[in-house]
Design an enzyme around this catalytic site. Structure first.
Site, PDB file in Angstrom:
ATOM      1  N   CYS A 258      -3.433  -4.517   3.795  1.00  0.00           N
ATOM      2  CA  CYS A 258      -2.354  -5.375   4.309  1.00  0.00           C
ATOM      3  C   CYS A 258      -2.306  -6.766   3.694  1.00  0.00           C
ATOM      4  CB  CYS A 258      -2.470  -5.510   5.823  1.00  0.00           C
ATOM      5  SG  CYS A 258      -2.225  -3.952   6.679  1.00  0.00           S
TER       6      CYS A 258
ATOM      7  N   GLU B  69       0.844  -1.191   0.000  1.00  0.00           N
ATOM      8  CA  GLU B  69       0.000   0.000   0.000  1.00  0.00           C
ATOM      9  C   GLU B  69       0.881   1.244   0.000  1.00  0.00           C
ATOM     10  OE1 GLU B  69      -1.746   1.617   3.558  1.00  0.00           O
ATOM     11  OE2 GLU B  69       0.404   1.958   3.566  1.00  0.00           O
TER      12      GLU B  69
ATOM     13  N   HIS C  96      -2.353 -12.333  10.253  1.00  0.00           N
ATOM     14  CA  HIS C  96      -1.957 -10.938  10.075  1.00  0.00           C
ATOM     15  C   HIS C  96      -1.922 -10.278  11.454  1.00  0.00           C
ATOM     16  CE1 HIS C  96      -1.513  -6.901   8.802  1.00  0.00           C
ATOM     17  NE2 HIS C  96      -2.691  -6.535   9.270  1.00  0.00           N
TER      18      HIS C  96
END
Ligand code: ZN
Lengths: 131, 348
Positions: B112, B80, B234
């Site tokens: 992400c 990103e 994550h």
């Protein structure tokens, strides 16, 4: 830097491509068009190793404006095992602890940004070897 | 069978501690550290960006894969924080490793999970026989707005994976994706810092999506939490992966090798991919690894990996992730950090 120059120098700057004269075996980095030893114009390409030894360095405290975020920083010349030398910036180091002869690793870094609108230029910098 | 032929990591050396950021904004460092379960984050210097991190991570992946980069048919960088708004990061990565010109290239974006997205697509391309090897990178040099909770966690790092069919380090036994429109975090065009929905980023976003993906892939693979040696989620902070692991029935021991955020920060697209590299660094042949990414917006990619015998010879062919993470750290103060991250307005 002009996009055309960045583009032209990508083989040497991005991939560390050096030249070896087909006729006399003399090595060059950056590569050249004509061999200074024998006048040969044909070269083979080979890739420099990722490590060298620090031959000499100097500390820049008043840099050109595009490098001001990094000041003070050291510029050094490293020597590879095959005798070729390369100049570049030394990053991620304590400039007071640099020592001639110490091992350096080459790492891919952003060199110039050409303000906020130009083409980004990348190349290798030297990092004191730590692993 | 398709899977990972080579993997590699890159993490900048500079760090900033939570105390240093909290001091500037008059915030209470101990409560931030406890709340986020995080005590420092990596900081990129001005000469480090997603492209340089991706190139270094990829060089490490090539060392482990021991392949000719010319055989890489696709270069996909997920991030990103691509340095250019228009011009793929992958062009520079492919040029630097020598994969050009016989190469397909695109940049991926999905908050992400951009890195795991690239991994997902690379596995598909290799499986279909379309190419011999495909390179997927997840990397970021993310920014949180000054004083925002995200500033304590947004960090930098990248992980690279070369997917192929032979000489595998880890086989991809199963993949699954879970995706909905859930606006928990976003950044509009021309805005410098992202916005987020505060607590909304938790329950309906991260937890629903990650558990959805985990249960989906375990159903598909007919596996249970106890069938896995390790699991990587994550990790936007230190707390979320532990909590979601507990909700699903995983132990802290299964999570720990890939749980890097407490001392690394949130590397966004590099987060679960970097967790996979540090887990592979210590895994043994036959180990089963579950990996679940998460990208705001929102979606999760899930993978079941089975480690092969080749891990024994491959892991030491490049630097281990925990070496990059824990050794030779350079700590900076907030002023240096603000300068490095271009948070200070200067005269042109
Ligand atoms: Zn010659």
């Amino acid at each position: 830097m002009f996009p055309s120059r960045i583009w032209r120098e990508m083989p040497q700057r991005y991939r560390l491509e050096a030249a070896v004269c087909k006729k006399c075996g003399k090595r060059y980095y950056p590569p050249r068009l004509v061999c200074a030893e024998c006048g040969g114009r044909q070269f083979d390409t080979y890739v420099l190793p990722e490590e060298g030894k620090l031959l000499t360095f100097t500390v820049i405290r008043t840099p050109a404006s595009q490098f001001s975020d990094l000041a003070p920083y050291a510029m050094g010349i490293i020597k590879f095992d095959d005798g070729l030398q390369m100049m570049g910036q030394i990053a991620d180091c304590d400039i007071d602890k640099l020592k001639i002869g110490q091992k350096m690793r080459l790492e891919f870094r952003k060199i110039q940004t050409d303000d906020t609108h130009g083409v980004l230029s990348y190349a290798y910098k030297f990092i004191p070897k730590w692993y | 069978m398709v899977g990972i032929v080579g993997y590699g990591a890159m993490i900048p050396r500079h760090r900033i501690k939570v105390e240093e950021i909290a001091k500037v904004w008059g915030a209470d460092a101990p409560s931030y550290k406890k709340g986020l379960m995080l005590w420092q984050k990596s900081v990129p210097t001005p000469d480090v960006d997603t492209i340089t991190l991706s190139v270094e991570a990829t060089k490490n992946a090539i060392k482990r894969a021991q392949i000719n980069p010319k055989d890489i048919g696709a270069v996909y960088v997920g991030s990103e924080s691509h340095p250019y708004a228009v011009k793929p990061s992958g062009t520079t990565v492919a040029e630097a490793i020598g994969a050009v010109p016989d190469c397909h290239c695109a940049d991926f974006e999905f908050a992400c999970k951009a890195g795991s997205e690239a991994m997902f697509v690379c596995l598909g391309l290799v499986k279909s026989g379309y190419m011999k090897y495909a390179l997927a990178v997840g990397g970021d040099t993310s920014q949180g707005a000054p004083g925002d909770a995200l500033e304590y966690s947004a960090s930098a790092g990248a992980a690279a994976f070369i997917m192929g069919k032979t000489n595998l380090i880890a086989e991809a036994l199963e993949t699954y994706s879970f995706m909905t429109d859930t606006p928990d975090f976003w950044r509009r065009e021309h805005e410098f810092y992202p916005q987020h929905g505060g607590r909304f980023t938790g329950e309906p976003a991260y937890f629903r999506t990650v558990t959805g993906a985990a249960m989906g892939i375990m159903n598909k693979a007919k596996m249970k939490p106890k069938d896995f040696k390790y699991v990587i989620f994550h990790q936007p902070n230190g707390k979320f992966p532990l909590r979601v692991g507990k909700m699903l029935g995983f132990t802290k021991k299964q999570i720990e090798p890939g749980w890097l955020t407490p001392r690394l920060g949130n590397t966004y697209s590099g987060s679960s991919p970097l967790g996979l590299t540090s887990t592979l660094d210590i895994s043994k042949p036959g180990d089963m690894i579950l990996m679940i990414s998460y990208g705001s917006g929102a979606g999760s990619d899930a993978f079941v990996w089975r480690v092969t015998d080749r891990i024994k010879e491959a892991r030491d062919l490049a630097v281990h992730t925990t070496t990059l993470l824990d050794k030779n750290q350079i700590f900076v103060d907030y002023g240096t950090y603000a300068k490095y991250r271009h948070k200070i307005l200067k005269n042109k």
